[in-house]
Design a protein around this motif. Sequence first.
Motif, PDB file in Angstrom:
ATOM      1  N   HIS A   1       1.173  -1.042   0.143  1.00  0.00           N
ATOM      2  CA  HIS A   1      -0.010  -0.116  -0.086  1.00  0.00           C
ATOM      3  C   HIS A   1       0.842   1.432   0.072  1.00  0.00           C
TER       4      HIS A   1
ATOM      5  N   VAL B   1       0.899   5.471  -0.242  1.00  0.00           N
ATOM      6  CA  VAL B   1       0.039   7.106  -0.441  1.00  0.00           C
ATOM      7  C   VAL B   1       0.396   8.125  -1.076  1.00  0.00           C
TER       8      VAL B   1
ATOM      9  N   ASN C   1      -5.000   7.509  -1.461  1.00  0.00           N
ATOM     10  CA  ASN C   1      -4.273   5.668  -1.629  1.00  0.00           C
ATOM     11  C   ASN C   1      -3.943   4.654  -2.825  1.00  0.00           C
TER      12      ASN C   1
END
Length: 95
Positions: free
Chosen positions: A30, A32, A38
């Motif tokens: 993941h 940002v 996201n």
Amino acid sequence: MTATEIQILVRRIEKFLVSQPGVGDAVVVHEVTPEGDNCFKALVEPDNEPLPAGLRYNLASSCQQVLSLSYPLFIKYGLIPRTPSGKVARHLLAL
């Protein structure tokens, strides 16, 4: 998204990718973006043979439809770096 929700979603994406034909293993991270959005990035390691051409193009969209992802998923194909004990070397991932 909370850290727990992110971790659950990462594992769901990995499980889906590995269940596809021609996929040997997958690692998802993941991130940002600089804009604060996201996104998920995956490194997909093909099984013993190259991935079928159609699968290469449809894997991200299939994953987003099946898992109802509302975040972008970027997929890269290659070998997953591993430690001498066989664990994924996440710090060496080139995503």
